[in-house]
Enzyme design. Structure first.
Site, PDB file in Angstrom:
ATOM      1  N   THR A 177       0.838  -1.174   0.000  1.00 41.21           N
ATOM      2  CA  THR A 177       0.000   0.000   0.000  1.00 41.21           C
ATOM      3  C   THR A 177       0.888   1.244   0.000  1.00 41.21           C
ATOM      4  O   THR A 177       2.015   1.185   0.473  1.00 41.21           O
ATOM      5  CB  THR A 177      -0.823  -0.061   1.304  1.00 41.21           C
ATOM      6  OG1 THR A 177      -1.746  -1.123   1.182  1.00 41.21           O
ATOM      7  CG2 THR A 177      -1.541   1.214   1.621  1.00 41.21           C
ATOM      8  N   VAL A 206     -12.755  -5.107   2.195  1.00 38.91           N
ATOM      9  CA  VAL A 206     -12.170  -3.774   2.282  1.00 38.91           C
ATOM     10  C   VAL A 206     -11.237  -3.748   3.486  1.00 38.91           C
ATOM     11  O   VAL A 206     -11.587  -4.242   4.557  1.00 38.91           O
ATOM     12  CB  VAL A 206     -13.267  -2.690   2.434  1.00 38.91           C
ATOM     13  CG1 VAL A 206     -12.632  -1.307   2.570  1.00 38.91           C
ATOM     14  CG2 VAL A 206     -14.211  -2.712   1.236  1.00 38.91           C
ATOM     15  N   GLY A 207     -10.062  -3.186   3.309  1.00 33.36           N
ATOM     16  CA  GLY A 207      -9.090  -3.110   4.407  1.00 33.36           C
ATOM     17  C   GLY A 207      -9.182  -1.786   5.166  1.00 33.36           C
ATOM     18  O   GLY A 207     -10.183  -1.070   5.088  1.00 33.36           O
TER      19      GLY A 207
HETATM   20  N1  ASP Z   1      -3.426  -2.307   4.742  1.00 26.71           N
HETATM   21  C1  ASP Z   1      -3.678  -2.806   3.427  1.00 26.71           C
HETATM   22  C2  ASP Z   1      -4.948  -3.621   3.414  1.00 26.71           C
HETATM   23  O1  ASP Z   1      -5.160  -4.382   4.339  1.00 26.71           O
HETATM   24  C3  ASP Z   1      -2.584  -3.663   2.891  1.00 26.71           C
HETATM   25  C4  ASP Z   1      -1.212  -3.039   2.873  1.00 26.71           C
HETATM   26  O2  ASP Z   1      -0.875  -2.205   3.707  1.00 26.71           O
HETATM   27  O3  ASP Z   1      -0.408  -3.404   1.985  1.00 26.71           O
HETATM   28  O4  ASP Z   1      -5.703  -3.537   2.463  1.00 26.71           O
END
Ligand code: ASP
Length: 311
Positions: A177, A206-207
Site C-alpha cells: 500500500t 475492504v481493508g
Molecule cells: N493495509 C492494506 C490492506 O489491508 C494492505 C497493505 O498495507 O499493503 O488492504
C-alpha cells in the site's frame, strides 16, 4: 522565523525480504520513492497545500508498477483489480474515501473528489464509479493494471480460499500500500493512503486504508497518519486515530505515540505493519514491526531519508 514544511511517504510495510533484495531492485524502489518525494515536496515548496502535496506524492506512487496501489494493484479472486483510497485534511477534518473501485487511474484523486465535490465522506463500488464518471476522472483499461508478477502470484492461489496479504512471511515477494503525510507553510497537515488490497481477496473485502481513523487520519491538533499492514487488525485497532488519541489525551510525543501503537498495541492483537506520521511542528515518525517498510521523508528542518530496512 519561516515555518517548516515536511513530507513523508511510504510504499508499504511488506517489503521484499532482505535476502531476496538485489541492488538493482533496491535502486528501483528507492528511485520510485525519491521521485514521489520530490514531486510532493515541490508542491509544498511552491506554497501548495498539504492536501495537494499528499495527493501528488501518492499519485506518483500509484503510477509506479512497483507498489500495490493504482497501476501496481494486486489481483482479486475474480482476476480484477479493486482499489481503496482515502484523504484527510487536518485543519478542517474534511475527508474523502472510496473503496471497491476498478479502472480508476488515480484512486487518491477520486477520494479527494469525494471530499471536495460531494456532500459525503465515503463512496463505494458502483456508486463510486458513477461519481467518478460524472466528474470525468481518468479511467484505464484492464491492460494498464496488468503486471506479470502479480498475475503469477494470483494464479498460484486463485483456486484456493487463500488470500494473500502483502505482509505474509511465506511469500518471497511482497508489495505494499502507499501513503503520504505532509505539513505545509500555513501549518496545516494532511494524510492520504491508497491500496489494491490483498491478492485473491473476495466478497468485497475492504481493508483499513480507506477507513478514516483506521488506515488514514489527520487532525492539526495532533497528527496526520497513513498506515500499511494487516488491514483487518488495523481496523480493529483503529490505529491512525489511536495514535492521535495518545497525543491528545495522554500528551505523548508523536514518536512515542506511533511506537506505542505499532510496537505494542497492534502486536498485542496479532497485527503487523507500520505507519508514517507527522505533526504541525514538522516532527515525523515512521515506525514498523515488519522486516522493512518502503519509506522516505524530507523536511525543511533536516535531511532527506530514503530507506527500506531498519537502519
Ligand atoms: N493495509 C492494506 C490492506 O489491508 C494492505 C497493505 O498495507 O499493503 O488492504
Amino acid at each position: 522565523m519561516m515555518r517548516p514544511i515536511a513530507l513523508a511517504i511510504h510504499g508499504g510495510a511488506g517489503t521484499l525480504l532482505k535476502g531476496a533484495m538485489t541492488s538493482e531492485k533496491e535502486k528501483n524502489y528507492k528511485d520510485a520513492l525519491a521521485f514521489a518525494l520530490d514531486e510532493g515536496y515541490a508542491v509544498l515548496d511552491a506554497n501548495g497545500t498539504a492536501v495537494e502535496a499528499v495527493e501528488v506524492a501518492v499519485k506518483a506512487l500509484e503510477d509506479s508498477p512497483l507498489f500495490n496501489a493504482g497501476k501496481g494493484s494486486v489481483f482479486t479472486a475474480e482476476g480484477t483489480h479493486e482499489m481503496d483510497a482515502a484523504i484527510m485534511e487536518g485543519n478542517t477534518l474534511n475527508a474523502g474515501a472510496v473503496s471497491l473501485i476498478t479502472g480508476i487511474k488515480n484512486p487518491v484523486s477520486l477520494a479527494r473528489g469525494v471530499m471536495e465535490k460531494s456532500d459525503h465522506v465515503f463512496l463505494a463500488g458502483d456508486g463510486a464509479m458513477r461519481f467518478a464518471k460524472d466528474h470525468g476522472f481518468t479511467l484505464e483499461d484492464a491492460a494498464y493494471f496488468h503486471d506479470d508478477l502479480r498475475y503469477k502470484q494470483w494464479l498460484a492461489i486463485k483456486d484456493s480460499d487463500n488470500f494473500q496479504l502483502d505482509h505474509s512471511d511465506k511469500k518471497d515477494s511482497k508489495f505494499g500500500t502507499v501513503g503520504a503525510v505532509a505539513l505545509d507553510y500555513d501549518g496545516n497537515i494532511a494524510a492520504a493512503t491508497s491500496t489494491g488490497g490483498m491478492t485473491n481477496k473476495k466478497w468485497g473485502r475492504v481493508g483499513d486504508s480507506p477507513m478514516i481513523g483506521a488506515g488514514n487520519y489527520a487532525n492539526n491538533k495532533t497528527c496526520a497518519v497513513s498506515c500499511t499492514g494487516s488491514g483487518e487488525f488495523f481496523i480493529r485497532g483503529v490505529v491512525a486515530y489511536d495514535v492521535s488519541c495518545l497525543i491528545e489525551y495522554k500528551g505523548m510525543s508523536l514518536q512515542d505515540a506511533a511506537d506505542e501503537v505499532i510496537q505494542k498495541r497492534i502486536v498485542a492483537i496479532g497485527g503487523d505493519g507500520g505507519l508514517i506520521a507527522i505533526d504541525v511542528h514538522g516532527n515525523i515518525a515512521m515506525p514498523f514491526n515488519t522486516e522493512g517498510m518502503y519509506r522516505a521523508k524530507k523536511s525543511s528542518l533536516g535531511t532527506t531519508e530514503i530507506s527500506i530496512y531498519k537502519e
